[in-house]
Structures are given as structure tokens and as C-alpha cells.
Write an enzyme that holds these catalytic residues in place. Structure first.
Site, short mmCIF file in Angstrom:
data_model
loop_
_atom_site.label_atom_id
_atom_site.label_comp_id
_atom_site.label_asym_id
_atom_site.label_seq_id
_atom_site.Cartn_x
_atom_site.Cartn_y
_atom_site.Cartn_z
N GLU A 1 23.87 5.42 -42.51
CA GLU A 1 23.79 4.00 -42.16
C GLU A 1 24.93 3.18 -42.77
OE1 GLU A 1 19.89 5.69 -41.16
OE2 GLU A 1 21.20 5.86 -42.93
N HIS B 1 8.37 3.52 -41.40
CA HIS B 1 8.76 3.27 -40.02
C HIS B 1 8.05 2.04 -39.45
CE1 HIS B 1 9.63 7.56 -40.60
NE2 HIS B 1 10.50 7.46 -39.62
#
Length: 658
Positions: free
Chosen positions: A397, A464
Site C-alpha cells: 500500500e 475488513h
């Protein structure tokens, strides 16, 4: 020291000498000024000039270099006027950051230099982005980026090397191995013989270069650069050198053994090269004195210019106006033809139409290419736009956010998909410290959209399911968008991509396939910072965003007698306070519903704003309704208990009865 001048004219040999001499003489002057209290801090590159000068001389002026705080020779070799460097160090307006940052924490498009930030790693990934732009535009240019041996311990270093190798990007990764990271010796920083060995693990070519030999640096880097322009690929270069002074002057060098200092002092790159030139009959005393006098005169003349410049006068309006790049919203009115789309389809269609509108817009993220992303938003995009523009990334990321920043520096827009908004933590540093602050610091915008699939209600557990928008709404320089409906999502995404500033675009996963709406078929835009008034009433103002909007509407369906304004914020930064205040002043009561947990969330700031601006019109305390102060659980009954969804009805009725 062994100097090989084969193929180099006397003119080049003298130019390299003069180019090393200039930063050395500047540094000697700065050390005097530091002792006199006329500058606040200094990071010395004495003994390392051959690396900065040799690399810069080997690069073309139109090629980008990303230096660090010991690379004064990069800036002087690119012939930046000295008074601007001196003004930068004194915090004057003719510097590069308007007094907002110090030393070499700046960039300049005029000289194709992109300076560091104190978090050393991010610039490595930024170099990847600049190099990717060069490759996409077939410019046949090289990007050079510097780091120290200490910086190679950061995760950004490894991510950037991996991305550059996988994508075969034309980057020269230049490690200045100068022996110490502040006071920590290399023996405590890494456990391999040479840092160049790390390239093997990334399938990358590497070389070790004597960083104190200007001719070796210049000729080898020049050869590598010429080859990379023809055959794009990354190369890792480890320059062996030494830091002759402290990390910064206040640190000193007491932790360095004296015999080590003496050994490296004998390898001084400037003094040894000067002796070589004299022995070769290329430099004599007359020319040496002449060059030194010219440079000293230039230094003193430009110091006088910098000192004579007036101090910066603080201007609140100017400070605030420079946080974001100015952007004038261009409205594109929707066409009348519509079709029913789910939220996920509207986002996909909006993204596709933006890809058609900008023929160099790049999408990056994990599994976004052939697989179409885990939510299938980019399904079919590879066939439509090709793998150059729809790019699968490694799981990295930080490097991909940084690559987006590099693309922006090179004039290319990008959309980065965080597979789940939760994963942005692995790229948090470049988001809040690089993307957010670059325009304020040196007038460089970050034309990057981060797509953030977020939210609970899908039994995905603690990693998540987060809705983490509040982490970013408090960071100046970022914009945050959070649509609740397909129509809004498509138009707001188009605007986010048009906007030259960094935008975090939150997409609630539980709404992806559960919410449908008629949506115009053609491209259109909607303004950021403008809330949507979904229902009008006089009894209470209900303020929400994302999935919480639908929870509020569902509650009102059960209580048709409740006369409420329902405000869907849509955009959290900028925030439409005018619509909020107008509604609350009318109804006298306000309740704010958010999915995020309570403390430090958006509702808290909105509540404070209402209290400060609408207090006299309030008939009851402002009410906030939010989820439990726990991580988000997995199993359904615990997730239901966690969410604010089922708490809202009771709190609304209590407020109405107040």
C-alpha cells in the site's frame, strides 16, 4: 585513490572539480553561520560531494532527481540560484516553501528536483511513479532517488524496489552508505555484507561504487543512465562513503572511533581529486585560487541578497488558501436517459467514463486487472484500456500511494484502490504526510484518488469492516467523500478524479449490491462539499452519511408522523456547514448518526460546530448516535449489537420528547 580519466576532456574534469568545490565552500560558510546563530540547523554532506555531483552530472536536466539532506551538490549542480537556497534555509519568501519547511524538504518543478520529507522512505516510491510516467509516455528518461543506509531498513525501500523490478521501471536507487544512521553503525542496521546484495532478492541489477571517487561515480552512473534510457529497468547502486560530521551539527561525532575518522579523512573526495588534477597538470594554483574566489564571491553576494529580503509576514488567508491546489468545479449536467444501477455498478460506470475522458488516467491496486478487483468494479477494464493503465500491484500500500504521488508530479492522474479501507494503515504515512502536505509545502499537488471500500454489515470482522474516515478528515490537505446512493457515487467520483487534490473516496461494501437507483447513463459531475437534503420537516434535523443515511430513512418509514429534515452529507471534507446550520436553525433539534464509534468521530465535530453556531436556536442538546467503542466483531449477533443502526430509533424518540 585510482582515477581513470579516459574519454573525459579537461573541460569536464575541471567542471567536476568546480561542481564539488561549490557545495564544500557553501558548507564551510554555513558552519560559520551556524556557530554565529544565523541559521538554525545544518545537515553536513562534507566528504560525500562526489556522489551528489557525479550522479547529477550524469543525468539530463529534464530528468528528475530525488535527493536527501546531504545532497547539496544536487541543488548546486542543477544551478539553482544560491540566494534562493539561502532564503529557503532562512525561511524567506524567495525560498521554495514560503517558510513552511526547512533545509532540503522541498521540491521544484523548475529544476526537476523532488526533495525529501523527514520520513525517509516515501520518496523511493515517488521515484517509481515518476519513472512509471516516463515509461508510459515513452520519454526514455531516468529517475534517480537517494537514500542512506539507514533508510534501507524502512519498509518503503523494499516495497519501492519490488515494484520497480516487477514493472521494470527506469530508476537508479542510490544508497549513500556513509557508515552511521545518526549514531547507529551499519553493524547494528543490517546483517549482510553489502546493501547491494539486497537487489538479488528483487531480481534487480546492482553495483558497488566508490562514493569518494568523482570520476568513478560520474562515468559509471553516466553509463548506467544511458543504458537504462534504451533498456528501461531499475538498478541499485551502493555508494561507499563516510559521514565526516554529525548527523546534524548538534549531534557531534563522539560515538565515532578517531581512527575511523582519520582513515576516511584521508579519502576526502575533493582534496584527493584536486591533488590528482594538479599532478596531471590540469589544475594549477592560479586556477584553483580563481575558482575559489569566484565561488566565495558568489556565496557572499547571494547571502547578502537573502539577508536583505524582508521577513515573511504571516497571512492567515494565504496559509489556508495554499493547503489545497485551487480547483474550480466544472459542472457537467446529467443527461435525461437513465438506467437502474446498483451502487457498485454506478461506481464502475463512473470510473470507466473517467478513464475514457482522460486517456492517461491510471488505475492501480491489488487484483484490479484481469480479476476486476475483489468487488468486480474494474471487471473488463483491462480489455478496454490495457494493462499499462489498469495495473495489478504487489501487496504494498505505501509504495502504490507513493507511486500515485510520483505520477502526479509527472502530470498523470491516478486512482488507487485500497482493496479494503482497513488496509490503508499500511500506507498511512504517505497519505497523511506526503499527499496531504505537498501542496502546502512546495506547491506540488497530489492528483490521486484513493478508493476505500469500507464498512460493516457484511460479517467481515475487525480487519475488513472499519469505516475509518475520521482518520483523514482531520488531516489538512485531504478531501473525503462518502456517498450513500448510486447517483451521488457516480457524479462525485467523476469530480474527485477531476479535482487535482488528493481525495479519499469511501464506498460502503454493504451498500454495493443492496441499493439501487435510476442513474444517468452519460458522464456527469456533482460538487464536493454540498450535502443532499433528502427529506424536509420542522421537528428535527437528522444528519448522516454512508450506510447510516439508509438506517435513518428506514427508521422514518416506521414513524411516518416524524417531521424531519434528513441531510446526507455526501462529502465530509469539505463539509457543507451551511446546509447543516440552516436546517438546525429551522428545527431547533439535531441528531447525528454515524457508523463509526463515537469518540473522535465526525459526529463530534459536527455537534461542536452546531453548538458554536446555532446555540441560540437549539431546543435540546445535540445528540450523537454511534457504534460501540470496540473493534468490529465478526459473528452476526455481535455485529448487530456493535452497530449504531438499532440504537438510532430510541435516541431519536428521546430527542423528540425532550
Amino acid at each position: 585513490m585510482n582515477y581513470n580519466k579516459e574519454g573525459l576532456s579537461n573541460e569536464i574534469l575541471i567542471d567536476l572539480y568546480k561542481s564539488m568545490l561549490k557545495p564544500r565552500l557553501i558548507e564551510e560558510k554555513m558552519l560559520i553561520l551556524l556557530r554565529q546563530g544565523k541559521i538554525s540547523k545544518w545537515f553536513s554532506g562534507i566528504g560525500q560531494e562526489a556522489i551528489s555531483v557525479g550522479v547529477t552530472k550524469a543525468m539530463l536536466n529534464e530528468e528528475y532527481i530525488l535527493p536527501m539532506h546531504r545532497n547539496l551538490g544536487v541543488f548546486t549542480t542543477r544551478e539553482i540560484p544560491l540566494y534562493r537556497l539561502f532564503a529557503q534555509w532562512q525561511g524567506k519568501a524567495s525560498g521554495f516553501t514560503k517558510g513552511r519547511d526547512r533545509s532540503f524538504h522541498f521540491g521544484t518543478q523548475e529544476y526537476n528536483i523532488v526533495g525529501m520529507i523527514s520520513h525517509l522512505g516515501p520518496q523511493l516510491g515517488v521515484a517509481d511513479g515518476i519513472a512509471l510516467a516516463s515509461k508510459l509516455k515513452n520519454k526514455k528518461q531516468v529517475t534517480a532517488v537517494f537514500t542512506g543506509e539507514g533508510g534501507t531498513s524502512e519498509g518503503d525501500f523494499h516495497e519501492a524496489l519490488n515494484v520497480a523490478s516487477v514493472w521494470q521501471l527506469p530508476v537508479l536507487f542510490c544508497i549513500e552508505n556513509n557508515g552511521y544512521g545518526l549514531s547507529t553503525p551499519t553493524s547494528e542496521q543490517y546483517n549482510c555484507k553489502d546493501l547491494a546484495d539486497r537487489a538479488l532478492g528483487y531480481g534487480m541489477e546492482s553495483h558497488i561504487i566508490d562514493g569518494n571517487n568523482i570520476l568513478e561515480v560520474y562515468t559509471k552512473v553516466n553509463a548506467f543512465a544511458e543504458d537504462i534510457r534504451k533498456n528501461p529497468r531499475p538498478i541499485l547502486l551502493e555508494f561507499k562513503t563516510f559521514r565526516m560530521r554529525g548527523h546534524e551539527e548538534a549531534s557531534g561525532t563522539k560515538y565515532v572511533p578517531q581512527d575511523l575518522l582519520d582513515a576516511w579523512a584521508a579519502k576526502d573526495p575533493l582534496e584527493n581529486y584536486q591533488e590528482f588534477l594538479k599532478n596531471e597538470g590540469i589544475l594549477d594554483e592560479v586556477l584553483e585560487v580563481k575558482l575559489k574566489e569566484e565561488i566565495v564571491h558568489e556565496i557572499n553576494e547571494h547571502l547578502d541578497l537573502a539577508y536583505a529580503e524582508e521577513a515573511i509576514l504571516p497571512s492567515e488567508s494565504e496559509e489556508l488558501s495554499d493547503v489545497y491546489k485551487n480547483y474550480v468545479y466544472q459542472e457537467v449536467i446529467p443527461n435525461k436517459e437513465t438506467k437502474e444501477l446498483r451502487l457498485v455498478d454506478a461506481i464502475s460506470e463512473g470510473l470507466k467514463q473517467s478513464m475514457e475522458r482522460y486517456d492517461d488516467l491510471v488505475i492501480m491496486g491489488q487484483d484490479v486487472a484481469e480479476y476486476g478487483g475483489v468487488f468486480k468494479i474494474t471487471d473488463g477494464f483491462v480489455n478496454a484500456f490495457g494493462k499499462d493503465r489498469v495495473r495489478n500491484t504487489p501487496i504494498c500500500e505505501s509504495a502504490i500511494v507513493e507511486t500515485g504521488m510520483g505520477l502526479s508530479i509527472a502530470g498523470i492522474k491516478s486512482v488507487v484502490e485500497m482493496q479494503f479501507a482497513d488496509f490503508v494503515t499500511s500506507g498511512f504515512n504517505p497519505v497523511v504526510n506526503y499527499l496531504a502536505k505537498s501542496h502546502y509545502r512546495w506547491n506540488q499537488n497530489a492528483d490521486v484518488v484513493l478508493r476505500m471500500p469500507c464498512g460493516a454489515g457484511v460479517a467481515a470482522g475487525p480487519f475488513h469492516s472499519q469505516t475509518n474516515e475520521a482518520w483523514f478528515t482531520k488531516t489538512p490537505g485531504l478531501k473525503v467523500v462518502y456517498p450513500a446512493f448510486p447517483y451521488d457515487a457516480k457524479g462525485l467520483l467523476a469530480t474527485a478524479i477531476n479535482d487535482p487534490n488528493p481525495v479519499l473516496f469511501f464506498e460502503h461494501k454493504a451498500l454495493y449490491r443492496s441499493i439501487r437507483q435510476e442513474v444517468p447513463t452519460d458522464y456527469y459531475t456533482l460538487p464536493l462539499g454540498k450535502a443532499s437534503l433528502l427529506r424536509e420537516g420542522d421537528a428535527v434535523s437528522i444528519i448522516a452519511y454512508g450506510a447510516a443515511v439508509h438506517w435513518a430513512l428506514s427508521t422514518l418509514e416506521k414513524h411516518s408522523d416524524i417531521d424531519a429534515d434528513v441531510i446526507d452529507l455526501r462529502s465530509l471534507q469539505p463539509l457543507d456547514t451551511e446546509t447543516i446550520y440552516t436546517s438546525v436553525k429551522k428545527t431547533g433539534k439535531a441528531i447525528i448518526l454515524q457508523e463509526d464509534s463515537l469518540f473522535g468521530g465526525i459526529a463530534s465535530d459536527i455537534s461542536a460546530l452546531i453548538m458554536e453556531n446555532c446555540f441560540e436556536q437549539l431546543d435540546a442538546p445535540v445528540k450523537r448516535v454511534a457504534s460501540m467503542k470496540t473493534p468490529i466483531p465478526f459473528i452476526g449477533q455481535l455485529e448487530d449489537q456493535y452497530l449504531s443502526r438499532d440504537k438510532f430509533e430510541g435516541e431519536l424518540l428521546k430527542l423528540l420528547a425532550y
